[in-house]
Design a protein around this motif. Structure first.
Motif, short mmCIF file in Angstrom:
data_model
loop_
_atom_site.label_atom_id
_atom_site.label_comp_id
_atom_site.label_asym_id
_atom_site.label_seq_id
_atom_site.Cartn_x
_atom_site.Cartn_y
_atom_site.Cartn_z
N LEU A 262 -18.20 -55.23 -93.30
CA LEU A 262 -19.61 -55.55 -93.48
C LEU A 262 -20.48 -54.80 -92.47
CD1 LEU A 262 -19.31 -59.39 -94.06
CD2 LEU A 262 -20.24 -57.75 -95.70
N ARG A 263 -20.00 -54.71 -91.26
CA ARG A 263 -20.74 -54.00 -90.21
C ARG A 263 -20.82 -52.51 -90.52
NH1 ARG A 263 -20.73 -54.54 -83.79
NH2 ARG A 263 -21.31 -52.41 -83.27
N LEU A 264 -19.70 -51.91 -90.88
CA LEU A 264 -19.68 -50.48 -91.17
C LEU A 264 -20.54 -50.13 -92.37
CD1 LEU A 264 -15.93 -49.88 -90.39
CD2 LEU A 264 -17.82 -48.62 -89.34
N ALA B 287 -10.18 -48.30 -85.15
CA ALA B 287 -8.82 -47.79 -85.35
C ALA B 287 -8.72 -47.04 -86.67
CB ALA B 287 -7.83 -48.96 -85.34
N GLU B 288 -9.45 -47.51 -87.68
CA GLU B 288 -9.45 -46.87 -89.01
C GLU B 288 -10.71 -46.01 -89.11
OE1 GLU B 288 -7.15 -47.10 -91.36
OE2 GLU B 288 -5.89 -48.69 -90.56
N LYS B 289 -10.59 -44.75 -88.72
CA LYS B 289 -11.77 -43.90 -88.64
C LYS B 289 -12.36 -43.60 -90.01
CE LYS B 289 -11.53 -43.25 -84.17
NZ LYS B 289 -12.53 -43.79 -83.26
N GLU B 290 -11.53 -43.48 -91.05
CA GLU B 290 -12.02 -43.11 -92.35
C GLU B 290 -12.93 -44.18 -92.97
OE1 GLU B 290 -8.97 -43.74 -91.61
OE2 GLU B 290 -8.12 -45.22 -92.97
N ILE B 291 -12.81 -45.42 -92.51
CA ILE B 291 -13.61 -46.51 -93.06
C ILE B 291 -15.08 -46.33 -92.78
CG2 ILE B 291 -13.60 -48.14 -91.13
CD1 ILE B 291 -12.72 -49.16 -94.68
N VAL B 292 -15.43 -45.51 -91.80
CA VAL B 292 -16.82 -45.28 -91.44
C VAL B 292 -17.60 -44.69 -92.61
CG1 VAL B 292 -18.34 -44.01 -89.85
CG2 VAL B 292 -16.22 -45.00 -89.02
N GLU B 293 -16.91 -44.06 -93.54
CA GLU B 293 -17.59 -43.41 -94.65
C GLU B 293 -17.96 -44.38 -95.76
OE1 GLU B 293 -17.57 -40.30 -92.39
OE2 GLU B 293 -18.53 -40.28 -94.37
N LEU B 294 -17.69 -45.68 -95.63
CA LEU B 294 -18.04 -46.67 -96.66
C LEU B 294 -19.54 -46.67 -96.90
CD1 LEU B 294 -15.81 -49.74 -95.82
CD2 LEU B 294 -15.84 -48.51 -97.96
N CYS C 195 -10.66 -53.10 -85.85
CA CYS C 195 -9.65 -52.74 -86.84
C CYS C 195 -10.22 -51.90 -87.97
CB CYS C 195 -8.97 -53.99 -87.40
SG CYS C 195 -10.01 -55.02 -88.48
N GLY C 196 -11.49 -52.18 -88.36
CA GLY C 196 -12.11 -51.42 -89.44
C GLY C 196 -11.79 -51.93 -90.82
N VAL C 197 -10.95 -52.97 -90.95
CA VAL C 197 -10.54 -53.42 -92.28
C VAL C 197 -10.75 -54.91 -92.52
CG1 VAL C 197 -8.87 -51.55 -92.61
CG2 VAL C 197 -8.12 -53.68 -91.52
N CYS C 198 -11.05 -55.69 -91.50
CA CYS C 198 -11.35 -57.11 -91.72
C CYS C 198 -12.77 -57.23 -92.30
CB CYS C 198 -11.22 -57.91 -90.43
SG CYS C 198 -12.49 -57.57 -89.17
N ASP C 199 -13.09 -58.44 -92.83
CA ASP C 199 -14.42 -58.66 -93.42
C ASP C 199 -15.54 -58.24 -92.49
OD1 ASP C 199 -13.30 -59.68 -95.69
OD2 ASP C 199 -14.28 -61.63 -95.57
N SER C 200 -15.44 -58.69 -91.26
CA SER C 200 -16.52 -58.46 -90.31
C SER C 200 -16.72 -56.97 -90.02
CB SER C 200 -16.24 -59.22 -89.02
OG SER C 200 -17.34 -59.17 -88.16
N CYS C 201 -15.63 -56.25 -89.84
CA CYS C 201 -15.72 -54.80 -89.59
C CYS C 201 -16.31 -54.07 -90.78
CB CYS C 201 -14.34 -54.23 -89.28
SG CYS C 201 -13.75 -54.51 -87.60
N ARG D 282 -30.74 -58.36 -95.25
CA ARG D 282 -29.54 -57.61 -95.53
C ARG D 282 -29.01 -57.04 -94.22
NH1 ARG D 282 -27.51 -58.66 -100.63
NH2 ARG D 282 -29.24 -58.77 -102.11
N LYS D 283 -27.72 -56.78 -94.18
CA LYS D 283 -27.12 -56.28 -92.93
C LYS D 283 -27.74 -54.96 -92.50
CE LYS D 283 -23.60 -59.06 -91.67
NZ LYS D 283 -23.30 -59.54 -90.31
N ALA D 284 -28.04 -54.08 -93.45
CA ALA D 284 -28.66 -52.80 -93.10
C ALA D 284 -30.03 -53.01 -92.46
CB ALA D 284 -28.78 -51.90 -94.33
#
Length: 230
Positions: free
Chosen positions: A206-208, A223-230, A198-204, A169-171
């Motif tokens: 999945l990584r986040l 660029a999309e800081k709020e996505i870090v909370e996923l 970008c924080g919103v493509c598949d790769s970003c 798994r990625k984690a």
């Protein structure tokens, strides 16, 4: 390279998974790193990460090659500016337009040729089947078949592709990378931007998600800081 260790070639795109593979290869082998530019959107940024990771991991053997075929063929959002990189919304349900047709075969062909010259018997690639975008050239059966091709089509037939992350798994990959002190701060995974991820493509995404699940902070800028909370 350390002549006391067996030689290995590691395919190093500059992304998170390939960086962890490079850290594994560097730990256990006299590793040489291969980077293939193929006209992808973030080509310059990925190349920058390749050099920086090699320096941090003290990998002196490096080979950079350029593949003109994949950009000319197109058919992928990564190589065709007329195809938009999609925002991630249904990861894993369908093969996305970011799939580059049969890309890994091009990369592996170069790696096998170089491995023959170097006398390396292992080729590391950071293919991941779980928690991935669903690319067909990241499946275990693909590498089992490719190993049969290598055995039949090389002088000694003793080169083997190693996919140590493919069932993880990625984690888990993040946790392993942290244990290995893999330089995540130097990596680049974004499909469409080179200044900030970008924080919103598949790769970003999945990584986040992987860093969040691992309880770790992703050290690269988004660029999309709020996505870090996923």
């Amino acid at each position: 390279m350390n002549e006391e260790k067996q030689r290995a070639v590691v395919l190093l795109s500059g992304g998170m998974d390939s960086c962890v593979c490079a850290a594994l290869a560097r730990r256990d082998y006299a590793a040489a790193a291969l980077h293939v530019s193929y006209g992808q959107r973030t080509e310059q940024r990925e190349r920058q990460s390749f050099f920086a990771i090699c320096q941090r991991l003290n990998i002196s053997g490096k080979l950079l090659v350029r593949n003109e075929a994949l950009r000319a063929i197109g058919g992928s959002a990564l190589t065709d500016q007329d195809i938009a990189v999609p925002t991630s919304h249904a990861i894993g349900n369908d093969i996305p337009v970011t799939y580059v047709p049969f890309r890994n075969a091009h990369f592996l062909a170069v790696a096998v040729s170089w491995a023959e010259v170097l006398g390396a018997e292992k080729i590391f690639i950071g293919a991941v089947e779980q928690d991935s975008s669903g690319y067909p050239d990241c499946r275990p059966a693909y590498y089992e078949a490719f190993n049969r091709v290598i055995k039949a089509g090389t002088k000694e037939g003793n080169i083997e592709i190693a996919t140590p992350l493919i069932h993880m798994r990625k984690a888990e990959i993040v946790r392993l990378g942290l244990e290995l002190h893999a330089p995540f701060d130097l990596t680049w995974s974004c499909y469409q931007r080179e200044d900030q991820a970008c924080g919103v493509c598949d790769s970003c995404v999945l990584r986040l998600r992987a860093f969040a699940a691992a309880g770790a902070r992703d050290p690269i800028p988004y660029a999309e800081k709020e996505i870090v909370e996923l």
